[in-house]
Design an enzyme around this catalytic site. Structure first.
Site, short mmCIF file in Angstrom:
data_model
loop_
_atom_site.label_atom_id
_atom_site.label_comp_id
_atom_site.label_asym_id
_atom_site.label_seq_id
_atom_site.Cartn_x
_atom_site.Cartn_y
_atom_site.Cartn_z
N GLU A 217 0.83 -1.19 -0.08
CA GLU A 217 -0.04 0.13 0.08
C GLU A 217 0.98 1.05 -0.17
OE1 GLU A 217 -4.24 0.67 1.76
OE2 GLU A 217 -2.65 0.42 3.14
N HIS B 130 6.39 -27.18 -0.49
CA HIS B 130 5.70 -28.36 -0.97
C HIS B 130 4.73 -28.02 -1.93
CE1 HIS B 130 7.35 -31.41 1.69
NE2 HIS B 130 7.78 -30.30 2.52
N LYS C 92 -14.45 0.47 -3.94
CA LYS C 92 -15.25 0.88 -2.86
C LYS C 92 -16.30 1.53 -3.74
CE LYS C 92 -12.45 1.59 0.91
NZ LYS C 92 -11.59 2.56 1.62
O1 PA5 Z 1 -3.90 1.59 5.80
C1 PA5 Z 1 -4.94 1.94 5.54
O2 PA5 Z 1 -5.15 3.33 5.41
C2 PA5 Z 1 -6.10 1.14 5.13
O3 PA5 Z 1 -5.68 -0.14 5.48
C3 PA5 Z 1 -7.20 1.46 6.31
O4 PA5 Z 1 -6.64 1.13 7.55
C4 PA5 Z 1 -8.14 0.65 6.23
O5 PA5 Z 1 -8.93 0.93 4.96
C5 PA5 Z 1 -9.42 0.84 7.26
O6 PA5 Z 1 -9.70 2.11 7.41
P1 PA5 Z 1 -10.31 2.74 8.53
O7 PA5 Z 1 -9.48 2.56 9.68
O8 PA5 Z 1 -10.83 4.07 8.05
O9 PA5 Z 1 -11.45 2.04 8.92
#
Ligand code: PA5
Length: 430
Positions: free
Chosen positions: A283, A304, A418
């Site tokens: 990310e 394996h 989303k």
């Molecule tokens: O690292 C990130 O920004 C994402 O993985 C968020 O943590 C994830 O989408 C969850 O978001 P939120 O904490 O707003 O529910």
């Protein structure tokens, strides 16, 4: 206490001589960019000093809440996804073991939209006393919001509105969002996701600390490990600095055409540490058409199966192997008079020793097969080492991302699915 080790000797030979020296100036410039806060995404650098500068009053409240949860509840349901989930899950599975008194069982929810999963959890908790920690920085993420709606109703039916409120803990933005508003109106105790810390860098904030503390782990030792690693990484020169070396080698291999980094472990308790790492690096770096694809493998299990591709498939891989020196467990293979299985050659050997030899054999095979190996050494399966490991990867990722030339602290790509999903579900405005 020993900190995180890093070894490049099984990777060096795949690069031209002096490659690590040639990239040194760029890595050091990236480190400066990170530490001076002069790069893109610098609003999200709260994690850099967190192991030293965390909110001590909130930390004490976390410990108090964890003690209450342990007293009140057989199960803590932790609701969250992505960065609001993976760090706690990594820590809980890294630290839990058969001989360690588990204060309260931790069950994770809100990290999928599976009806079967939800029903399975509801069945598991039917006769158990419960507390809940719902974690969402935005307070509006669909998966945890659905799970919390279901669990809130169950809690209120079981404990009444007031009783439920005394067992629900919310970790969210300090002022904004739907969850914050609900928490204020319903009287839930709140913990803060700091403004300047993104989800994937948040494990050492309340996001990770409350579930980790409630699992019975020592969060003082966790923070101490992170603080010690931080001090070491900030002071140590490039040549001996594990995080700067990791950033250098990742970039060098990427620039030399490698497309995939496998993070491999030889212990099932490391599985979710790999999951956490996958998010952290993918990310942070998968943007602008760039970035190593992050994959993880659990050895020897996956030797394996996927092992075939690692050994003989397309040579676009690097492998980073995590070794744990002291797992806190031991068991020997005994001699057997019949020796039908022909294992007497192992008699008297501990499984840790055999596993170590499997690691050495695998490394040799993969290096011979053309896969550069980097080694991350974790001294012990304990809170101190885990805190150090979290910080090591976070710091390396920040430097690595700036060396790669991207903003390691945003995640514009995660919105696309989303929007489509909301449109398909008929949400207003989509
Ligand atoms: O690292 C990130 O920004 C994402 O993985 C968020 O943590 C994830 O989408 C969850 O978001 P939120 O904490 O707003 O529910």
């Amino acid at each position: 206490m020993k900190l995180i080790g890093f070894d490049t000797k099984y990777a060096k030979g795949f690069l031209k001589e002096h490659a690590a020296e040639e990239i040194k100036a760029r890595v050091l410039a990236a480190k400066d960019t990170l530490l001076s806060g002069s790069g893109k995404g610098s609003d999200f650098l709260g994690w850099v000093d967190l192991p030293e500068k965390y909110d001590k009053e909130e930390f004490a409240r976390i410990k108090k809440a964890a003690a209450k949860i342990n007293q009140d509840s057989e199960v803590l349901i932790v609701i969250g996804i992505g960065g609001s989930y993976l760090g706690a899950r990594a820590a809980v599975s890294f630290l839990e073991s058969y001989d360690r008194k588990r204060a309260t069982e931790i069950i994770f929810m809100g990290n999928n939209i599976s009806a079967l999963y939800v029903n399975t959890v509801l069945d598991q908790i039917r006769d158990k006393s419960l507390s809940v920690n719902v974690i969402s920085k935005s307070g509006t993420t669909t998966e945890p919001a659905i799970a919390f709606r279901i669990i809130k109703k169950l809690m209120e039916e079981r404990y009444g509105k007031e009783g439920a409120a005394s067992r629900i803990y919310v970790t969210t933005d300090k002022a904004r969002g739907a969850l914050k508003k609900m928490a204020e109106q319903e009287g839930y105790e709140c913990f803060v996701v700091p403004d300047d810390i993104g989800g994937r860098y948040s494990v050492l904030s309340a996001v990770g600390l409350l579930p980790i503390a409630a699992s019975g782990a020592d969060i003082d030792a966790l923070m101490l490990g992170a603080a010690s690693e931080r001090a070491y990484l900030l002071e140590t020169p490039y040549e001996d600095n594990p995080a700067l070396q990791y950033a250098a080698y990742r970039n060098l291999f990427y620039e030399n055409g490698k497309k995939v980094e496998i993070l491999a472990d030889f212990e099932p308790f490391m599985h979710y540490v790999c999951e956490w790492w996958k998010q952290l690096f993918a990310e942070s770096e998968g943007k602008d058409g760039k970035g190593l694809f992050t994959a993880s493998l659990d050895f020897t299990t996956d030797l394996h199966s996927v092992g075939q591709l690692v050994q003989d498939g397309e040579r676009n891989l690097i492998e980073t192997v995590m070794e744990v020196d002291d797992t806190g467990a031991a068991i020997q293979v005994e001699s057997d008079a019949d020796n039908y299985d022909q294992l007497n050659y192992l008699a008297g050997m501990d499984l840790n020793y055999i596993n170590k030899k499997a690691q050495e054999g695998t490394r040799q095979a993969h290096v011979d097969g053309g896969v550069p190996n980097l080694v991350v050494n974790i001294p012990k399966r304990d809170e101190f080492s885990l805190g150090a490991l979290f910080y090591f990867f976070e710091f390396a990722c920040g430097v690595d991302g700036y060396t790669l030339g991207i903003n390691p602290f945003d995640q514009p790509g995660v919105e696309a699915y989303k929007k489509n999903m909301f449109h398909l579900l008929g949400k207003e405005g989509y």
